[in-house]
Design a protein around this motif. Structure first.
Motif, PDB file in Angstrom:
ATOM      1  N   ARG A  24       1.099  -1.294  -0.178  1.00  0.00           N
ATOM      2  CA  ARG A  24       0.147   0.287   0.108  1.00  0.00           C
ATOM      3  C   ARG A  24       0.634   1.003  -0.206  1.00  0.00           C
ATOM      4  O   ARG A  24       0.502   2.445  -0.723  1.00  0.00           O
ATOM      5  CB  ARG A  24      -0.780  -0.150   0.833  1.00  0.00           C
ATOM      6  N   CYS A  25       1.787   1.071   0.791  1.00  0.00           N
ATOM      7  CA  CYS A  25       2.732   2.507   0.956  1.00  0.00           C
ATOM      8  C   CYS A  25       3.598   2.571  -0.069  1.00  0.00           C
ATOM      9  O   CYS A  25       3.195   3.721  -0.355  1.00  0.00           O
ATOM     10  CB  CYS A  25       3.236   2.617   2.251  1.00  0.00           C
ATOM     11  N   LYS A  26       4.419   1.697  -1.146  1.00  0.00           N
ATOM     12  CA  LYS A  26       4.245   1.996  -1.971  1.00  0.00           C
ATOM     13  C   LYS A  26       4.074   2.870  -3.679  1.00  0.00           C
ATOM     14  O   LYS A  26       4.305   3.215  -3.717  1.00  0.00           O
ATOM     15  CB  LYS A  26       5.155   0.085  -2.119  1.00  0.00           C
ATOM     16  N   LEU A  27       3.061   2.106  -3.398  1.00  0.00           N
ATOM     17  CA  LEU A  27       1.815   2.713  -3.835  1.00  0.00           C
ATOM     18  C   LEU A  27       1.220   3.483  -4.283  1.00  0.00           C
ATOM     19  O   LEU A  27       1.490   5.011  -5.080  1.00  0.00           O
ATOM     20  CB  LEU A  27       0.642   1.279  -4.323  1.00  0.00           C
ATOM     21  N   ALA A  28       1.380   3.760  -2.567  1.00  0.00           N
ATOM     22  CA  ALA A  28       0.892   5.413  -2.292  1.00  0.00           C
ATOM     23  C   ALA A  28       2.230   6.404  -2.999  1.00  0.00           C
ATOM     24  O   ALA A  28       1.921   7.424  -3.288  1.00  0.00           O
ATOM     25  CB  ALA A  28       0.660   6.013  -0.524  1.00  0.00           C
ATOM     26  N   LYS A  29       3.208   5.967  -2.556  1.00  0.00           N
ATOM     27  CA  LYS A  29       4.583   6.717  -2.714  1.00  0.00           C
ATOM     28  C   LYS A  29       4.625   7.022  -4.905  1.00  0.00           C
ATOM     29  O   LYS A  29       5.067   8.017  -5.162  1.00  0.00           O
ATOM     30  CB  LYS A  29       6.232   6.485  -2.704  1.00  0.00           C
ATOM     31  N   ILE A  30       4.477   5.573  -5.271  1.00  0.00           N
ATOM     32  CA  ILE A  30       4.423   6.120  -6.792  1.00  0.00           C
ATOM     33  C   ILE A  30       3.510   6.568  -6.969  1.00  0.00           C
ATOM     34  O   ILE A  30       3.520   7.667  -8.100  1.00  0.00           O
ATOM     35  CB  ILE A  30       4.424   4.859  -7.324  1.00  0.00           C
ATOM     36  N   VAL A 147       3.556   9.580   2.887  1.00  0.00           N
ATOM     37  CA  VAL A 147       3.397  11.311   1.600  1.00  0.00           C
ATOM     38  C   VAL A 147       2.394  12.125   2.310  1.00  0.00           C
ATOM     39  O   VAL A 147       1.435  12.215   3.571  1.00  0.00           O
ATOM     40  CB  VAL A 147       3.036  10.425   0.747  1.00  0.00           C
ATOM     41  N   SER A 148       2.865  13.161   1.709  1.00  0.00           N
ATOM     42  CA  SER A 148       1.579  14.690   2.479  1.00  0.00           C
ATOM     43  C   SER A 148       0.134  14.550   1.959  1.00  0.00           C
ATOM     44  O   SER A 148      -0.061  13.579   1.030  1.00  0.00           O
ATOM     45  CB  SER A 148       2.535  15.604   1.638  1.00  0.00           C
TER      46      SER A 148
END
Length: 148
Positions: A24-30, A147-148
């Protein structure tokens, strides 16, 4: 012996397209780097939630539909309207091969998803989003992801 080596190489090529399942977090950053946060008014949480319910973050997800078309990739983008699978009747509005939507590089999938948002009724294209994400508080989807 050469034949065995060639067969082994072919076997590697055939199975080489392993699926990538993002966190989830890797995708959020991408997604954030790709400018999806608040794209056309949809928060990053909407995109992360939608991708989860469409593909469970699996880049190689494919779903064959009753009409014979196929939904591809992390966003489950349909072959009949949005990408080229090889058939003439396909519209290919994203001007991309469907195979480009099932790679670990999400560039083509993101560009196509942006086009879908612009040309349809926003995120209503995605049934997973409509059923599980629409109208809900979605800030938890990016919680803890830096991520902001």
């Amino acid at each position: 012996m050469k034949a065995a080596g060639i067969l082994a190489l072919i076997g590697c090529l055939i199975t080489g397209a392993e699926s990538k399942v993002y966190t989830r977090c890797k995708l959020a950053k991408i997604f954030a780097r790709a400018g999806l946060d608040n794209y056309m008014g949809f928060s990053l949480g909407n995109w992360i939630c939608m991708a989860y319910y469409e593909s469970h973050y699996n880049t190689t997800a494919q779903t064959v539909l009753d009409d014979g078309s196929i939904d591809y990739g992390i966003f489950q983008i349909n072959s009949f309207t949005w990408c080229r699978q090889a058939k003439q009747q396909e519209k290919n509005h994203c001007h991309v091969a469907c195979s480009a939507l099932i790679t670990d590089d999400l560039t083509d999938a993101i560009l196509c998803a942006k086009k879908i948002i612009k040309e349809t009724q926003g995120m209503n294209y995605w049934q997973g989003w409509k059923k599980h994400c629409e109208g809900r508080e979605l800030s938890d989807w990016k919680k803890g992801c830096e991520v902001s």
